[in-house]
Enzyme design. Structure first.
Site, PDB file in Angstrom:
ATOM      1  N   SER A 154      -8.461   3.313  14.539  1.00  0.00           N
ATOM      2  CA  SER A 154      -8.093   2.657  15.806  1.00  0.00           C
ATOM      3  C   SER A 154      -8.596   3.525  16.946  1.00  0.00           C
ATOM      4  O   SER A 154      -8.716   4.748  16.792  1.00  0.00           O
ATOM      5  CB  SER A 154      -6.565   2.536  15.899  1.00  0.00           C
ATOM      6  OG  SER A 154      -6.203   2.112  17.206  1.00  0.00           O
ATOM      7  N   LYS A 177      -4.138   7.284  12.301  1.00  0.00           N
ATOM      8  CA  LYS A 177      -5.477   6.716  12.500  1.00  0.00           C
ATOM      9  C   LYS A 177      -6.536   7.808  12.681  1.00  0.00           C
ATOM     10  O   LYS A 177      -7.699   7.615  12.318  1.00  0.00           O
ATOM     11  CB  LYS A 177      -5.465   5.763  13.694  1.00  0.00           C
ATOM     12  CG  LYS A 177      -4.615   4.506  13.474  1.00  0.00           C
ATOM     13  CD  LYS A 177      -5.119   3.685  12.293  1.00  0.00           C
ATOM     14  CE  LYS A 177      -4.449   2.326  12.207  1.00  0.00           C
ATOM     15  NZ  LYS A 177      -4.944   1.534  11.057  1.00  0.00           N
ATOM     16  N   TYR A 229       1.364   6.706  14.909  1.00  0.00           N
ATOM     17  CA  TYR A 229       0.253   5.778  14.639  1.00  0.00           C
ATOM     18  C   TYR A 229      -1.078   6.481  14.888  1.00  0.00           C
ATOM     19  O   TYR A 229      -2.000   6.432  14.058  1.00  0.00           O
ATOM     20  CB  TYR A 229       0.399   4.557  15.555  1.00  0.00           C
ATOM     21  CG  TYR A 229      -0.689   3.506  15.414  1.00  0.00           C
ATOM     22  CD1 TYR A 229      -0.705   2.618  14.344  1.00  0.00           C
ATOM     23  CD2 TYR A 229      -1.693   3.386  16.384  1.00  0.00           C
ATOM     24  CE1 TYR A 229      -1.686   1.639  14.233  1.00  0.00           C
ATOM     25  CE2 TYR A 229      -2.678   2.408  16.278  1.00  0.00           C
ATOM     26  CZ  TYR A 229      -2.664   1.535  15.201  1.00  0.00           C
ATOM     27  OH  TYR A 229      -3.645   0.577  15.094  1.00  0.00           O
ATOM     28  N   ALA A 230      -1.179   7.158  16.043  1.00  0.00           N
ATOM     29  CA  ALA A 230      -2.435   7.833  16.399  1.00  0.00           C
ATOM     30  C   ALA A 230      -2.774   8.943  15.401  1.00  0.00           C
ATOM     31  O   ALA A 230      -3.943   9.122  15.035  1.00  0.00           O
ATOM     32  CB  ALA A 230      -2.336   8.394  17.823  1.00  0.00           C
ATOM     33  N   ALA A 231      -1.752   9.660  14.943  1.00  0.00           N
ATOM     34  CA  ALA A 231      -2.004  10.732  13.968  1.00  0.00           C
ATOM     35  C   ALA A 231      -2.534  10.146  12.664  1.00  0.00           C
ATOM     36  O   ALA A 231      -3.474  10.672  12.052  1.00  0.00           O
ATOM     37  CB  ALA A 231      -0.716  11.525  13.718  1.00  0.00           C
ATOM     38  N   ASN A 246      -7.525  -2.016   5.029  1.00  0.00           N
ATOM     39  CA  ASN A 246      -7.256  -2.601   6.345  1.00  0.00           C
ATOM     40  C   ASN A 246      -5.771  -2.639   6.691  1.00  0.00           C
ATOM     41  O   ASN A 246      -5.408  -2.617   7.872  1.00  0.00           O
ATOM     42  CB  ASN A 246      -7.848  -4.027   6.351  1.00  0.00           C
ATOM     43  CG  ASN A 246      -7.346  -4.870   7.489  1.00  0.00           C
ATOM     44  OD1 ASN A 246      -7.767  -4.688   8.633  1.00  0.00           O
ATOM     45  ND2 ASN A 246      -6.421  -5.788   7.196  1.00  0.00           N
ATOM     46  N   ILE A 285      -7.974  -5.921  19.799  1.00  0.00           N
ATOM     47  CA  ILE A 285      -8.378  -7.131  19.081  1.00  0.00           C
ATOM     48  C   ILE A 285      -7.166  -8.056  19.004  1.00  0.00           C
ATOM     49  O   ILE A 285      -6.060  -7.600  18.656  1.00  0.00           O
ATOM     50  CB  ILE A 285      -8.850  -6.782  17.636  1.00  0.00           C
ATOM     51  CG1 ILE A 285      -9.845  -5.602  17.638  1.00  0.00           C
ATOM     52  CG2 ILE A 285      -9.428  -8.015  16.940  1.00  0.00           C
ATOM     53  CD1 ILE A 285     -11.138  -5.813  18.404  1.00  0.00           C
ATOM     54  N   VAL A 322       0.823  -1.225   0.000  1.00  0.00           N
ATOM     55  CA  VAL A 322       0.000   0.000   0.000  1.00  0.00           C
ATOM     56  C   VAL A 322       0.855   1.272   0.000  1.00  0.00           C
ATOM     57  O   VAL A 322       0.318   2.369  -0.117  1.00  0.00           O
ATOM     58  CB  VAL A 322      -1.022   0.026   1.174  1.00  0.00           C
ATOM     59  CG1 VAL A 322      -2.004  -1.126   1.069  1.00  0.00           C
ATOM     60  CG2 VAL A 322      -0.336   0.078   2.531  1.00  0.00           C
TER      61      VAL A 322
HETATM   62  P1  NAD Z   1      -2.174  -7.596  11.367  1.00  0.00           P
HETATM   63  O1  NAD Z   1      -0.770  -7.195  11.612  1.00  0.00           O
HETATM   64  O2  NAD Z   1      -2.542  -9.033  11.404  1.00  0.00           O
HETATM   65  O3  NAD Z   1      -2.690  -7.011   9.978  1.00  0.00           O
HETATM   66  C1  NAD Z   1      -2.095  -5.968   9.287  1.00  0.00           C
HETATM   67  C2  NAD Z   1      -1.881  -6.422   7.862  1.00  0.00           C
HETATM   68  O4  NAD Z   1      -1.353  -5.320   7.099  1.00  0.00           O
HETATM   69  C3  NAD Z   1      -0.853  -7.574   7.760  1.00  0.00           C
HETATM   70  O5  NAD Z   1      -1.406  -8.636   7.000  1.00  0.00           O
HETATM   71  C4  NAD Z   1       0.318  -6.940   7.025  1.00  0.00           C
HETATM   72  O6  NAD Z   1       1.042  -7.832   6.209  1.00  0.00           O
HETATM   73  C5  NAD Z   1      -0.367  -5.854   6.218  1.00  0.00           C
HETATM   74  N1  NAD Z   1       0.566  -4.805   5.795  1.00  0.00           N
HETATM   75  C6  NAD Z   1       1.530  -4.190   6.522  1.00  0.00           C
HETATM   76  N2  NAD Z   1       2.222  -3.330   5.764  1.00  0.00           N
HETATM   77  C7  NAD Z   1       1.689  -3.406   4.518  1.00  0.00           C
HETATM   78  C8  NAD Z   1       1.969  -2.773   3.282  1.00  0.00           C
HETATM   79  N3  NAD Z   1       2.953  -1.865   3.166  1.00  0.00           N
HETATM   80  N4  NAD Z   1       1.200  -3.077   2.222  1.00  0.00           N
HETATM   81  C9  NAD Z   1       0.213  -3.981   2.316  1.00  0.00           C
HETATM   82  N5  NAD Z   1      -0.098  -4.630   3.439  1.00  0.00           N
HETATM   83  C10 NAD Z   1       0.633  -4.337   4.536  1.00  0.00           C
HETATM   84  O7  NAD Z   1      -3.032  -6.811  12.455  1.00  0.00           O
HETATM   85  P2  NAD Z   1      -4.578  -6.427  12.504  1.00  0.00           P
HETATM   86  O8  NAD Z   1      -4.817  -6.076  13.914  1.00  0.00           O
HETATM   87  O9  NAD Z   1      -5.433  -7.405  11.822  1.00  0.00           O
HETATM   88  O10 NAD Z   1      -4.569  -5.053  11.700  1.00  0.00           O
HETATM   89  C11 NAD Z   1      -5.568  -4.695  10.760  1.00  0.00           C
HETATM   90  C12 NAD Z   1      -5.889  -3.223  10.913  1.00  0.00           C
HETATM   91  O11 NAD Z   1      -6.549  -3.020  12.157  1.00  0.00           O
HETATM   92  C13 NAD Z   1      -4.643  -2.330  10.937  1.00  0.00           C
HETATM   93  O12 NAD Z   1      -4.902  -1.157  10.191  1.00  0.00           O
HETATM   94  C14 NAD Z   1      -4.490  -2.011  12.410  1.00  0.00           C
HETATM   95  O13 NAD Z   1      -3.784  -0.825  12.633  1.00  0.00           O
HETATM   96  C15 NAD Z   1      -5.943  -1.930  12.813  1.00  0.00           C
HETATM   97  N6  NAD Z   1      -6.190  -2.028  14.253  1.00  0.00           N
HETATM   98  C16 NAD Z   1      -5.892  -3.167  14.947  1.00  0.00           C
HETATM   99  C17 NAD Z   1      -6.157  -3.222  16.327  1.00  0.00           C
HETATM  100  C18 NAD Z   1      -5.856  -4.451  17.137  1.00  0.00           C
HETATM  101  O14 NAD Z   1      -6.023  -4.397  18.382  1.00  0.00           O
HETATM  102  N7  NAD Z   1      -5.438  -5.550  16.560  1.00  0.00           N
HETATM  103  C19 NAD Z   1      -6.727  -2.126  16.963  1.00  0.00           C
HETATM  104  C20 NAD Z   1      -7.021  -0.995  16.235  1.00  0.00           C
HETATM  105  C21 NAD Z   1      -6.753  -0.951  14.877  1.00  0.00           C
END
Ligand code: NAD
Length: 254
Positions: free
Chosen positions: A140, A158, A154-156, A90, A187, A64
């Site tokens: 987030s 999101k 990260y917060a900025a 995502n 999560i 991405v």
């Molecule tokens: P995760 O690490 O399993 O998923 C993130 C995915 O993004 C991974 O599959 C990774 O390979 C992919 N990724 C990373 N860099 C990339 C790039 N440059 N190009 C394409 N793909 C890339 O974790 P998750 O928790 O499933 O995260 C999914 C989303 O949810 C994220 O945006 C994360 O910030 C957000 N989020 C997660 C939580 C939590 O508690 N897990 C809380 C709030 C927000």
């Protein structure tokens, strides 16, 4: 029977993205599974789960941070399935850095994935979409609701996702393409299980005790909300952000 709808999901080799692909498979929606080779996640496992659920999907490598890569990802939906109805922006990374160590480079690297990566996905998706299509971006509670020490970048990013979603929703409203955000709480996924940049297994267990629901969330509990937001049941809902956190952010603290 009507033609199956088609979704693209970035970061679908793990966590919330994988659960979203499975959720779509359960509803006869085809998915282009976005996978990123920079991470060790297994997109074949996502594909296996999709097939087990009776769905169809293809795996596509996408970074991405790279506009042509994201454009080709959206195009793959057209080439493979002939249409694009839903996009889930995502993909995300989480890194910690105290303010004093938050170099311009660390800042830029974070925003390139977690904010500009979302823009690239929404922009590429919208190009192929018609009336009734929908997109979801993942924010987030860090940034979307709370601050988080040592995670300003990260917060900025999101928080930025929320402004991006609102504005794109307004712009695409006349085309009847809806755009919403999901704000996950804690999560259990590879991201939050990382003890260096996030809470890790023990931290998640502890944090769960303070959540009204009594535990942290599961990826499928976010995926089903993403699915709702892109479904016709949410047909008049756009520009909004739904917090999915088991009550974490509404709990009053002394
Ligand atoms: P995760 O690490 O399993 O998923 C993130 C995915 O993004 C991974 O599959 C990774 O390979 C992919 N990724 C990373 N860099 C990339 C790039 N440059 N190009 C394409 N793909 C890339 O974790 P998750 O928790 O499933 O995260 C999914 C989303 O949810 C994220 O945006 C994360 O910030 C957000 N989020 C997660 C939580 C939590 O508690 N897990 C809380 C709030 C927000």
């Amino acid at each position: 029977m009507s033609e199956p709808k088609v979704a693209i999901v970035t970061g679908a080799a793990s966590g919330i993205g994988r659960a979203s692909a499975v959720h779509y498979a359960q509803r006869n929606i085809c998915t282009v599974i976005g996978t990123f080779s920079g991470d060790p996640h297994d997109p074949e496992e996502t594909l296996r789960l999709v097939r087990e659920a009776g769905g169809q999907a293809v795996i596509h490598e996408v970074d991405v941070r790279n506009t042509p890569s994201v454009d080709a990802f959206a195009q793959r939906a057209i080439d493979e399935f002939g249409r694009l109805d839903f996009a889930v922006a995502n993909a995300g990374i989480l890194r910690n850095a105290a303010l004093a160590d938050l170099s311009d480079e660390r800042w830029t690297d974070m925003l390139d994935v977690d904010l500009t990566g979302v823009l690239r996905t929404l922009r590429a998706g919208a190009r192929h979409m018609g009336e009734g299509a929908a997109m979801v971006a993942i924010s987030s509670i860090a940034g979307g609701v709370y601050g988080w020490e040592e995670h300003a970048h990260y917060a900025a990013a999101k928080a930025g996702v929320l402004g991006l979603v609102r504005s794109v929703a307004v712009e695409l409203g006349p085309r009847h393409i809806r755009v919403n955000a999901v704000i996950p709480g804690l999560i259990e996924t590879p991201q939050s299980l990382d003890p260096v940049n996030s809470l890790g297994p023990e931290g998640l267990k502890q944090a769960g005790k303070d959540i009204p629901w009594g535990r942290v969330g599961r990826p499928e509990e976010v995926a089903s909300v993403i699915g709702f937001l892109t479904s016709a049941d949410a047909g008049y809902l756009t520009g909004q952000a739904l917090v999915v956190d088991g009550g974490l952010t509404v709990k009053m603290r002394a």
